[in-house]
Design an enzyme around this catalytic site. Sequence first.
Site, PDB file in Angstrom:
ATOM      1  CE1 TYR A  53      44.274  29.513  86.811  1.00 32.32           C
ATOM      2  CE2 TYR A  53      44.843  31.225  85.236  1.00 32.32           C
ATOM      3  CZ  TYR A  53      45.084  29.978  85.793  1.00 32.32           C
ATOM      4  OH  TYR A  53      46.124  29.220  85.332  1.00 32.32           O
TER       5      TYR A  53
ATOM      6  CB  SER B 106      48.524  32.136  84.820  1.00 34.21           C
ATOM      7  OG  SER B 106      47.838  32.334  83.584  1.00 34.21           O
TER       8      SER B 106
ATOM      9  CE  LYS C 184      47.405  30.136  88.502  1.00 30.04           C
ATOM     10  NZ  LYS C 184      48.196  29.059  89.129  1.00 30.04           N
TER      11      LYS C 184
ATOM     12  CG  ASP D 267      42.723  19.765  99.458  1.00 31.53           C
ATOM     13  OD1 ASP D 267      43.268  20.771  98.949  1.00 31.53           O
ATOM     14  OD2 ASP D 267      41.497  19.681  99.618  1.00 31.53           O
ATOM     15  CB  VAL D 268      47.767  22.465  97.902  1.00 22.57           C
ATOM     16  CG1 VAL D 268      48.704  21.490  97.215  1.00 22.57           C
ATOM     17  CG2 VAL D 268      46.736  23.039  96.937  1.00 22.57           C
TER      18      VAL D 268
ATOM     19  CG  LEU E 123      51.419  23.002  82.916  1.00 22.93           C
ATOM     20  CD1 LEU E 123      51.449  24.491  83.220  1.00 22.93           C
ATOM     21  CD2 LEU E 123      52.056  22.725  81.574  1.00 22.93           C
TER      22      LEU E 123
HETATM   23  N1  NAD Z   1      47.617  24.878  81.087  1.00 22.34           N
HETATM   24  C1  NAD Z   1      47.869  26.152  80.942  1.00 22.34           C
HETATM   25  O1  NAD Z   1      47.741  26.707  79.833  1.00 22.34           O
HETATM   26  C2  NAD Z   1      48.315  26.983  82.116  1.00 22.34           C
HETATM   27  C3  NAD Z   1      48.658  28.308  81.858  1.00 22.34           C
HETATM   28  C4  NAD Z   1      49.091  29.106  82.899  1.00 22.34           C
HETATM   29  C5  NAD Z   1      49.185  28.599  84.187  1.00 22.34           C
HETATM   30  N2  NAD Z   1      48.842  27.302  84.430  1.00 22.34           N
HETATM   31  C6  NAD Z   1      48.952  26.835  85.812  1.00 22.34           C
HETATM   32  O2  NAD Z   1      49.810  25.698  85.852  1.00 22.34           O
HETATM   33  C7  NAD Z   1      49.375  24.803  86.885  1.00 22.34           C
HETATM   34  C8  NAD Z   1      49.114  23.434  86.283  1.00 22.34           C
HETATM   35  O3  NAD Z   1      48.114  23.559  85.277  1.00 22.34           O
HETATM   36  P1  NAD Z   1      47.661  22.335  84.353  1.00 22.34           P
HETATM   37  O4  NAD Z   1      47.229  22.898  83.077  1.00 22.34           O
HETATM   38  O5  NAD Z   1      48.682  21.264  84.404  1.00 22.34           O
HETATM   39  O6  NAD Z   1      46.331  21.884  85.159  1.00 22.34           O
HETATM   40  P2  NAD Z   1      45.693  20.422  85.312  1.00 22.34           P
HETATM   41  O7  NAD Z   1      44.283  20.643  85.727  1.00 22.34           O
HETATM   42  O8  NAD Z   1      45.978  19.579  84.128  1.00 22.34           O
HETATM   43  O9  NAD Z   1      46.530  19.821  86.543  1.00 22.34           O
HETATM   44  C9  NAD Z   1      46.418  20.373  87.827  1.00 22.34           C
HETATM   45  C10 NAD Z   1      46.711  19.282  88.849  1.00 22.34           C
HETATM   46  O10 NAD Z   1      46.570  19.839  90.152  1.00 22.34           O
HETATM   47  C11 NAD Z   1      45.833  18.932  90.959  1.00 22.34           C
HETATM   48  N3  NAD Z   1      45.134  19.671  92.017  1.00 22.34           N
HETATM   49  C12 NAD Z   1      44.085  20.520  91.870  1.00 22.34           C
HETATM   50  N4  NAD Z   1      43.681  20.961  93.080  1.00 22.34           N
HETATM   51  C13 NAD Z   1      44.510  20.386  94.001  1.00 22.34           C
HETATM   52  C14 NAD Z   1      44.600  20.457  95.404  1.00 22.34           C
HETATM   53  N5  NAD Z   1      43.727  21.194  96.135  1.00 22.34           N
HETATM   54  N6  NAD Z   1      45.563  19.750  96.036  1.00 22.34           N
HETATM   55  C15 NAD Z   1      46.432  18.984  95.319  1.00 22.34           C
HETATM   56  N7  NAD Z   1      46.389  18.866  93.974  1.00 22.34           N
HETATM   57  C16 NAD Z   1      45.428  19.568  93.336  1.00 22.34           C
HETATM   58  C17 NAD Z   1      44.860  18.281  89.995  1.00 22.34           C
HETATM   59  O11 NAD Z   1      44.348  17.054  90.504  1.00 22.34           O
HETATM   60  C18 NAD Z   1      45.716  18.114  88.751  1.00 22.34           C
HETATM   61  O12 NAD Z   1      46.423  16.890  88.773  1.00 22.34           O
HETATM   62  C19 NAD Z   1      48.152  25.455  87.508  1.00 22.34           C
HETATM   63  O13 NAD Z   1      48.537  26.201  88.643  1.00 22.34           O
HETATM   64  C20 NAD Z   1      47.651  26.370  86.428  1.00 22.34           C
HETATM   65  O14 NAD Z   1      46.888  27.431  86.933  1.00 22.34           O
HETATM   66  C21 NAD Z   1      48.401  26.492  83.415  1.00 22.34           C
END
Ligand code: NAD
Length: 247
Positions: free
Chosen positions: A150, A138, A154, A58-59, A17
């Site tokens: 989680y 989420s 959220k 790292d956040v 995302l």
């Molecule tokens: N995919 C879904 O269906 C979905 C649904 C609801 C919410 N979300 C939320 O959307 C966001 C993105 O999800 P996604 O599916 O793209 O996940 P993803 O795992 O594909 O990407 C997450 C990215 O965050 C980076 N990351 C993780 N920990 C980190 C840290 N400590 N510091 C810096 N970067 C870090 C990872 O390296 C990765 O590139 C997340 O917050 C997730 O909870 C996703």
Amino acid sequence: MRLDGRVAVITGGGRGLGEGIARRLAQDGARIAILELVVPNGERVGASIPGARAYEVDVTDLAALSSTLARVREDFGRLDIMINNAGITRDRTLKNMQVDEWDAVIRTNLTGVWNGCKAALPYVVDAGPAGRIISLSSTSYLGNFGQVNYSASKAGVVGLTRTLALEVARWGVTVNAIAPGFIDTAMTRAMPPDVFDRAVSAVPLGRAGQPSDVAGAAAFLASDDAAYVTGQVLFVCGGYTISASHV
Ligand SMILES: NC(=O)c1ccc[n+]([C@@H]2O[C@H](COP(=O)([O-])OP(=O)(O)OC[C@H]3O[C@@H](n4cnc5c(N)ncnc54)[C@H](O)[C@@H]3O)[C@@H](O)[C@H]2O)c1
């Protein structure tokens, strides 16, 4: 283009995302800073968007995030839009969940968002009515089997968003959350295929969301079109939360 002249930071912008949001905001005219833990992914996305830069961070580390945002401000001259997107899952029922799985998810998804807000605050306040904080919540915050860590993280993002929106409204800065439902990314593809298919079948619009669906919502909230929208949670879920079990 509606984000011309704006600078946007996207945490976790190296894939999924975050990558989709970065590409869409760039199409709308924003200059992009990708903040990413996995350096090759951040650099790949950064290199493929004209004018973008990638930074390793790292956040969960407030000091590192603060100094990285200071560098972004120096490199780009301003910072208008902070997108707190980085997030992780460690799914298990509470019965089986270990404390490190609780801690890791809360630290990344909730403390990481707090860190992002804290570190970005002076810059988005400087941006005044162009200032935006957008965080990824989420639909799981409403409750989702096997995700106590989680869901709690959220839900925390929602409370933080609503409260911070009140605190910064006086400067015209808006703070909103996006609650995606089931989106087709590496995070959801990590599920067993039958679980993935079952989740899709519960979506009224009949398909998994795409990163571009979420990116469109982020572009709206980042733009002047959303100048009067603050403290809100925008569900991007294909109608999933309409069903009675979520009311
Ligand atoms: N995919 C879904 O269906 C979905 C649904 C609801 C919410 N979300 C939320 O959307 C966001 C993105 O999800 P996604 O599916 O793209 O996940 P993803 O795992 O594909 O990407 C997450 C990215 O965050 C980076 N990351 C993780 N920990 C980190 C840290 N400590 N510091 C810096 N970067 C870090 C990872 O390296 C990765 O590139 C997340 O917050 C997730 O909870 C996703």
